[in-house]
Design a protein around this motif. Structure first.
Motif, mmCIF file in Angstrom:
data_model
loop_
_atom_site.group_PDB
_atom_site.id
_atom_site.type_symbol
_atom_site.label_atom_id
_atom_site.label_comp_id
_atom_site.label_asym_id
_atom_site.label_seq_id
_atom_site.Cartn_x
_atom_site.Cartn_y
_atom_site.Cartn_z
ATOM 1 N N UNK A 631 54.041 31.076 40.409
ATOM 2 C CA UNK A 631 54.139 30.683 41.822
ATOM 3 C C UNK A 631 52.811 30.917 42.538
ATOM 4 N N UNK A 632 52.155 32.016 42.205
ATOM 5 C CA UNK A 632 50.858 32.326 42.811
ATOM 6 C C UNK A 632 49.827 31.252 42.468
ATOM 7 N N UNK A 633 49.846 30.803 41.217
ATOM 8 C CA UNK A 633 48.914 29.756 40.791
ATOM 9 C C UNK A 633 49.232 28.439 41.498
ATOM 10 N N UNK A 634 50.528 28.148 41.606
ATOM 11 C CA UNK A 634 50.935 26.904 42.267
ATOM 12 C C UNK A 634 50.526 26.878 43.731
ATOM 13 N N UNK A 635 50.440 28.057 44.354
ATOM 14 C CA UNK A 635 50.009 28.142 45.753
ATOM 15 C C UNK A 635 48.500 28.019 45.898
ATOM 16 N N UNK A 636 47.795 28.040 44.749
ATOM 17 C CA UNK A 636 46.340 27.999 44.809
ATOM 18 C C UNK A 636 45.732 29.353 45.064
ATOM 19 N N UNK A 637 46.451 30.430 44.684
ATOM 20 C CA UNK A 637 45.957 31.778 44.909
ATOM 21 C C UNK A 637 44.743 32.112 44.064
ATOM 22 N N UNK A 638 43.963 33.052 44.535
ATOM 23 C CA UNK A 638 42.762 33.494 43.824
ATOM 24 C C UNK A 638 43.159 34.147 42.515
ATOM 25 N N UNK A 639 42.435 33.812 41.419
ATOM 26 C CA UNK A 639 42.758 34.341 40.103
ATOM 27 C C UNK A 639 41.990 35.645 39.840
ATOM 28 N N UNK A 640 42.609 36.525 39.057
ATOM 29 C CA UNK A 640 41.987 37.805 38.691
ATOM 30 C C UNK A 640 41.131 37.606 37.447
ATOM 31 N N UNK A 641 40.065 36.862 37.599
ATOM 32 C CA UNK A 641 39.160 36.593 36.493
ATOM 33 C C UNK A 641 37.727 36.567 37.015
ATOM 34 N N UNK A 642 36.804 36.753 36.076
ATOM 35 C CA UNK A 642 35.404 36.807 36.471
ATOM 36 C C UNK A 642 34.785 38.149 36.126
ATOM 37 N N UNK A 643 33.608 38.383 36.631
ATOM 38 C CA UNK A 643 32.833 39.557 36.221
ATOM 39 C C UNK A 643 33.395 40.865 36.765
ATOM 40 N N UNK A 644 34.283 40.811 37.745
ATOM 41 C CA UNK A 644 34.811 42.037 38.339
ATOM 42 C C UNK A 644 36.113 42.515 37.688
ATOM 43 N N UNK A 645 36.686 41.707 36.812
ATOM 44 C CA UNK A 645 37.971 42.038 36.197
ATOM 45 C C UNK A 645 37.772 42.355 34.724
ATOM 46 N N UNK A 646 38.344 43.473 34.283
ATOM 47 C CA UNK A 646 38.140 43.943 32.908
ATOM 48 C C UNK A 646 39.284 43.493 32.009
ATOM 49 N N UNK A 647 38.937 43.008 30.839
ATOM 50 C CA UNK A 647 39.947 42.602 29.855
ATOM 51 C C UNK A 647 40.384 43.765 28.974
#
Length: 682
Positions: A631-647
């Motif tokens: 639902x968050x993705x469908x709303x166009x919400x900001x994703x938790x990805x990129x250089x600030x998020x640790x895998x």
């Protein structure tokens, strides 16, 4: 063959040819007559007993077990003798008194008619005396019956009297029972009342439920836990164990009791100054010993499943019990698993099997953390049963109900005096806000520098053994559990848990903590109910009224109502940390993680670049996407990805929470980020 060839007169060449064949013939005969039967017998035995090749792990465990044993004198003893000696003695206390050695069963029909008549008449006289109010005479007759138990009754048995309440017709009955099956003679009221104390009819499992009910009731009603009542329940459980031993705790009942007592907040209960010397033993070790006895009794049977064995081990580990007795339990469990089929390792997991093999299966093992996670997620459903069990217990024991009208108030606790809770309050401080059951803090406290090696070493560079650790949560039940384990693990003076709000604990730190604050953690806070609209920053109040709430109605209503992580909280965190301090944020809800990070950046934190960043969440096929995230993705919400998020995890392995482990094992995403002060002078 040699004699045959030597007696027959044949040509030299023929005899020589046949003599050359003799050695090979003899070797072939020896191989067929010896190795083939042995090989066939070995295969047949394997098929018959169904012993897996993994039993080689037992031999490796035997070699390693010497390292874990507290006494080097056991190193030359065989495995069986070592197991028996360690399992009955722990911390210098022999628990063999709990064994069920009464193999013969007697009833009163096995007595002579004259003996039955004599005992029946005495019991009737005692009942008449009680009915007339002549309790002194009733006591005298009771003593006479006790003497008969010592001289007339077979060894190991006693006369058990059951008094019937007046409302049920009055009178008394008697039976012949093994010592321990009846406890009317221990801890009961004198004959100066209408009926005996019915609390003594409770099993150890029921007493453990009552202890957990007491702790749960105190937490819900915002009343400090009565240590006096808790100690009284522990004493009753010890008395019951002294009388019944293993007999009433069949199956995994002892393991369940152990976990309930730990959840209730029972501390180290070896009462060295107790008036009754026979109660100077550890309740936890006694329950673990009974688990060992139960595995010996039925663990090798085909009816005992692999899950039955592991449920015992994981509940004991979840109770935080660490002693020689737990080593014995793990070895016994490993032996039982060795006679099961080859799928044992697949069913319990390779990591859990290796932990058992090394004797290191504990609170932070995978299966025990999963058990704690399951318990915590259904905790609210259990509270109704626990409260009713406590009220039933108190009414049966004539304990008056405590009237409380402060359900909407928090427990009023004084701010901690740092020199009282920490041996050295100047050490760097690590704070876990909303610590829950304290799993992460307890794990970090026992993490050595070797254990703390992680992939992201440049992110957190702390010597955990030289830090003070503080956990705070509003759940008194969870804090009781964490404090109990901390006390029993001898972490007091370096680890402290307190019942307080997130804002209050940070205000206390800012106001008076003398040392630097190096790390503040907010891990998996209870998420707010999902919102179909994102509140407008320019008009928060108006936007809040238009938010559409979906999902679990028990969750906080919104980001602005009931959610723990607020702008004020993160501002306090920024003021509390040292100039080189860090803020760790973790959540299994992507929208929650993103909003926490954004609010932290707004108040003055700076997100740190990760060594192992999340590149593209859409490409992570092995991770299940929750419906909330969809639902968050469908709303166009900001994703938790990129250089600030640790895998990868940002804490040592032992620092993982039960929720993080459950997410990883269930294939659910965990969103992590680390922040630092943005050049602000704190």
């Amino acid at each position: 063959s040699i004699l045959y060839l030597s007696k027959h007169k044949r040509s030299t060449s023929t005899r020589k040819w046949k003599m050359d064949k003799v050695p090979g013939t003899l070797c072939f005969i020896f191989f067929v007559s010896f190795f083939v039967p042995v090989t066939v017998g070995f295969i047949a035995d394997r098929c018959r007993t169904n012993i897996p090749l993994k039993s080689a792990a037992l031999h490796r465990y035997d070699r390693q077990y010497k390292h874990y044993s507290s006494s080097e004198s056991h190193s030359h003893v065989t495995t069986t003798l070592l197991l028996e000696s360690v399992s009955s003695i722990s911390n210098g206390i022999d628990y063999s008194f709990l064994r069920d050695d009464t193999g013969t069963k007697y009833t009163k029909e096995d007595l002579h008619d004259e003996q039955i008549d004599l005992i029946t008449k005495l019991v009737q006289r005692r009942a008449s005396a009680r009915n007339d109010g002549n309790y002194n005479l009733a006591d005298t007759i009771r003593d006479e019956i006790k003497e008969l138990s010592a001289h007339m009754i077979p060894s190991g048995f006693e006369i058990a009297i059951k008094d019937i309440a007046r409302k049920d017709g009055g009178g008394s009955t008697w039976s012949l029972q093994a010592l321990g099956e009846s406890i009317e003679w221990m801890g009961t009221k004198q004959d100066g009342g209408d009926e005996v104390d019915s609390a003594n009819d409770k099993s150890v499992l029921q007493i453990a439920h009552a202890a957990l009910g007491l702790a749960s009731w105190s937490s819900e009603n915002c009343v400090p836990l009565s240590q006096e009542k808790l100690l009284d329940l522990v004493t009753q459980a010890k008395k019951r164990l002294r009388k019944t031993g293993c007999r009433e705790l069949r199956g995994r009942k002892a393991a369940d009791s152990c976990f309930w007592f730990a959840m209730a907040g029972v501390n180290d209960d070896v009462q060295q100054n107790s008036i009754q010397d026979d109660l100077n033993f550890s309740l936890f070790d006694a329950l673990v010993f009974i688990c060992c006895e139960e595995l010996r009794r039925f663990g090798h049977r085909s009816s005992c499943r692999i899950t039955d064995i592991m449920q015992m081990v994981e509940r004991i580990a979840a109770a935080g019990v660490r002693s020689e007795m737990t080593l014995s339990l793990q070895k016994q469990a490993l032996e039982c698993l060795s006679v099961k089929n080859l799928s044992s390792v697949d069913l319990i997991g390779t990591k859990s099997f290796l932990d058992l093999e090394a004797g290191t299966f504990g609170l932070h093992s995978e299966r025990s953390l999963l058990w704690i996670w399951r318990f915590s997620t259904r905790q609210r459903k259990q509270q109704t049963f626990l409260k009713s069990a406590l009220k039933h217990w108190e009414s049966r024991n004539h304990v008056p109900n405590i009237e409380t009208n402060n359900k909407d108030q928090s427990i009023q606790l004084k701010a901690p005096k740092w020199n009282e809770v920490f041996v050295d309050p100047t050490l760097p401080l690590v704070v876990d806000i909303g610590c829950g059951m304290g799993i992460s803090i307890l794990g970090l406290a026992i993490s050595s520098n070797k254990d703390a090696k992680i992939d992201n070493e440049s992110i957190i560079n702390l010597d955990w053994q030289n830090c003070n650790l503080l956990g705070a949560d509003l759940s008194q039940l969870a804090i009781n559990y964490a404090s109990s384990i901390s006390y029993r693990w001898k972490l007091k003076g370096r680890v402290h848990f307190e019942v307080t709000s997130a804002e209050e604990v940070l205000e206390n730190i800012i106001r008076s903590y003398p040392g630097p604050v190096k790390l503040i953690m907010t891990q998996f806070p209870t998420p707010f109910s999902f919102q179909m609209d994102i509140a407008n920053e320019d008009d928060t109040n108006d936007a809040l009224h238009s938010v559409v709430i979906q999902g679990n109605k028990q969750l906080p209503k919104s980001l602005y109502s009931g959610f723990m992580v607020t702008e004020n909280l993160l501002d306090l965190a920024l003021r509390a940390i040292d100039s080189s301090g860090k803020l760790l944020l973790q959540s299994n809800c992507e929208d929650v993680a993103v909003l926490m990070k954004n609010i932290a950046c707004e108040v003055g934190f700076k997100a740190m670049n990760q060594d192992f960043c999340v590149t593209n969440l859409n490409d992570r096929k092995s991770v299940l996407i929750p419906k909330r995230t969809e639902k968050w993705i469908a709303m166009g919400g900001e994703r938790a990805e990129g250089i600030y998020w640790s895998s990868k995890p940002l804490l040592p392995v032992l620092g993982s929470t039960e929720t993080e482990l459950a997410c990883i094992m269930r294939g659910r995403p965990v969103h992590r980020c680390m922040l630092e002060a943005n050049g602000t002078d704190n």
